[in-house]
Enzyme design. Structure first.
Site, PDB file in Angstrom:
ATOM      1  N   LYS A 111      -2.788   2.677   4.684  1.00 23.57           N
ATOM      2  CA  LYS A 111      -2.775   3.063   3.228  1.00 23.57           C
ATOM      3  C   LYS A 111      -3.805   3.900   2.230  1.00 23.57           C
ATOM      4  CE  LYS A 111      -1.300  -1.486   3.366  1.00 23.57           C
ATOM      5  NZ  LYS A 111      -0.834  -2.190   4.816  1.00 23.57           N
TER       6      LYS A 111
HETATM    7  C1  LIG Z   1       1.697  -6.296   0.138  1.00 20.72           C
HETATM    8  C2  LIG Z   1       1.051  -6.330   1.434  1.00 20.72           C
HETATM    9  N1  LIG Z   1      -0.001  -7.345   1.032  1.00 20.72           N
HETATM   10  C3  LIG Z   1      -0.870  -7.822   2.423  1.00 20.72           C
HETATM   11  C4  LIG Z   1      -1.559  -7.096   3.014  1.00 20.72           C
HETATM   12  C5  LIG Z   1      -2.145  -7.327   4.657  1.00 20.72           C
HETATM   13  O1  LIG Z   1      -3.202  -5.797   4.105  1.00 20.72           O
HETATM   14  P1  LIG Z   1      -4.545  -5.837   5.362  1.00 20.72           P
HETATM   15  O2  LIG Z   1      -3.119  -4.631   6.701  1.00 20.72           O
HETATM   16  O3  LIG Z   1      -5.403  -4.832   5.683  1.00 20.72           O
HETATM   17  O4  LIG Z   1      -4.467  -7.253   6.445  1.00 20.72           O
HETATM   18  C6  LIG Z   1      -0.163  -5.532   3.233  1.00 20.72           C
HETATM   19  C7  LIG Z   1      -0.944  -5.235   4.680  1.00 20.72           C
HETATM   20  O5  LIG Z   1       0.449  -4.362   5.175  1.00 20.72           O
HETATM   21  C8  LIG Z   1       0.730  -5.073   2.759  1.00 20.72           C
HETATM   22  O6  LIG Z   1       2.092  -4.357   2.865  1.00 20.72           O
END
Ligand SMILES: Cc1ncc(COP(=O)(O)O)c(C=O)c1O
Length: 417
Positions: free
Chosen positions: A205
């Site tokens: 990210k």
């Molecule tokens: C649009 C979106 N929402 C939520 C998430 C979830 O984040 P995390 O991997 O930190 O749980 C991601 C992760 O790739 C994402 O791309």
């Protein structure tokens, strides 16, 4: 042919992060403690938000947000089909029903007109039969795909008129901002743009803690609930109990979760945060290079870059013009990969996954835009620290593939230009 291989993403972590991790290790306090508190305060002030709760993933932030807002089994929530698994799965964690909404064909962002249509279709019994027409719709979770903000004022006003809360899936949206007009002040995602904005610090990210997330809200009661539920529903966390400020005792006030972030992870986050804008500018420079080079390629549509937005440029998703190409998206992706260009697809929409197809009976015709556009999507490499030869290799490979696979009618147009 070049032997250069460009990864889809390369994390930008360096000496500052390393030194802070060592300092955290040597401090004797590894789990949630002073570095997490500093990270929360710095993040809240970076986005202009009031309360920030650090957790161990963006998914955890989304889960805590919908729980704190009182989401219950049988309720329904409007969720874009064009998203990652996490956005809808947190609704399912609480036994609620995600009502999938289509996207805009250019921005890929949730289409509020379709959200409205889905509300009407629900009451008229036109949604898949597994979704009870009496389901109480309580909220909406827009996703800022790639870091381009869906207009928060329009979304909030639309939701408020229908009595819905808004939780932003801001996994890609730090730092991202919008403004009403060219001379209006910028408002960052998280500065009261919704009830809760949920960010991700997953490895690839815009800033990372390895794994991590942050829930940001203006509402102190929501923040308190999320904080309590992030650590087993305990009345005070270990740092409070052992840092001399609190008592050894605690009470379990609810059956919470184990979602707290460690000080080791926050050590990385603190320095990523300091460099967030520098890294965003580096991604923006890559996006500008791509825009400049690709605007003359007829076989692809570029991601929009509207005025009155600060775009985080987490992703650079192009849409192939399949009517002008002799190969499909999957073959195009394979050719990119064999030419040494790492790429990805964001995303196969939720209604094209077996779980959502089989559990709720979503059909391609319920979400026609997502159904069509995802077959054209390719995300190209974009990350800070991308070298000039890497950017050039992506551009040249794209140009070469589009010429090689251009349909003859398009070729003649190209020749006559
Ligand atoms: C649009 C979106 N929402 C939520 C998430 C979830 O984040 P995390 O991997 O930190 O749980 C991601 C992760 O790739 C994402 O791309």
């Amino acid at each position: 042919m070049s032997t250069l291989r460009v990864p889809f993403f390369r994390p930008d972590v360096g000496g500052l992060e390393r030194d802070e991790i060592v300092a955290a290790l040597e401090s004797g306090w590894l789990t949630t403690g002073p570095r997490v508190r500093r990270f929360e305060q710095s993040f809240a002030s970076a986005v202009g938000g009031s309360h920030a709760v650090a957790v161990n993933s963006g998914t955890a932030a989304l889960h805590l947000a919908v729980e704190a807002l009182g989401l219950k089994a049988g309720d329904a929530v409007l969720v874009p089909s064009m998203t990652f698994a996490a956005t809808a799965e947190v609704v399912r964690y609480l036994g609620a029903i995600p009502i999938l909404v289509d996207c805009d064909p250019e921005t890929l962002l949730l289409d509020l007109a379709d959200a409205e249509k889905k509300l009407v279709d629900l009451r008229a019994g036109r949604l898949p039969a597994a979704i009870p027409r009496t389901a109480r719709v309580v909220g909406v979770i827009p996703v800022h795909v790639g870091g381009l903000l869906l207009d928060p004022s329009l979304t909030r006003a639309w939701a408020r008129r229908r009595g819905l809360w808004v939780v932003e899936d801001a996994a890609h949206a730090f730092p991202s901002a919008w403004r009403l007009a060219p001379n209006a002040p910028w408002q960052f995602c998280g500065a009261g743009t919704s009830d809760v904005a949920c960010f991700s610090f997953y490895a690839n990210k815009t800033i990372t803690t390895g794994e991590g997330g942050m829930a940001v809200t203006e509402d102190s009661a929501l923040a308190a609930r999320m904080r309590t539920m992030s650590l087993h529903g305990l009345s005070q966390d270990a740092w409070e109990r052992y840092s001399g400020k609190g008592s050894w005792d605690y009470q379990i006030v609810a059956p919470g979760f184990k979602y707290n972030l460690t000080d080791i992870a926050a050590a990385i986050g603190l320095h990523q945060l300091e460099r967030a804008e520098e890294m965003r500018l580096a991604r923006e420079a890559v996006a500008r290079r791509y825009h400049g080079a690709f605007s003359s390629i007829d076989e692809i549509d570029l991601p929009p870059d509207p005025p009155n937005r600060i775009h985080s440029w987490h992703l650079y998703p192009i849409r192939l013009r399949l009517d002008r190409l002799s190969i499909d998206r999957n073959a195009f992706v394979e050719e990119l990969k064999s030419a040494g260009v790492g790429c990805s697809v964001h995303w196969r929409p939720l209604h094209r996954h077996p779980y959502y197809e089989q559990t709720f009976g979503w059909r391609p015709a319920d979400l026609p835009v997502s159904t069509e556009v995802w077959t054209r999507l390719v995300s190209l490499p974009i990350f800070p620290g991308m070298r000039e030869d890497e950017v050039r290799h992506v551009i040249e490979t794209m140009e070469e593939l589009c010429i090689r696979h251009s349909k003859p009618s398009t070729m003649s147009l190209r020749a006559s230009r």
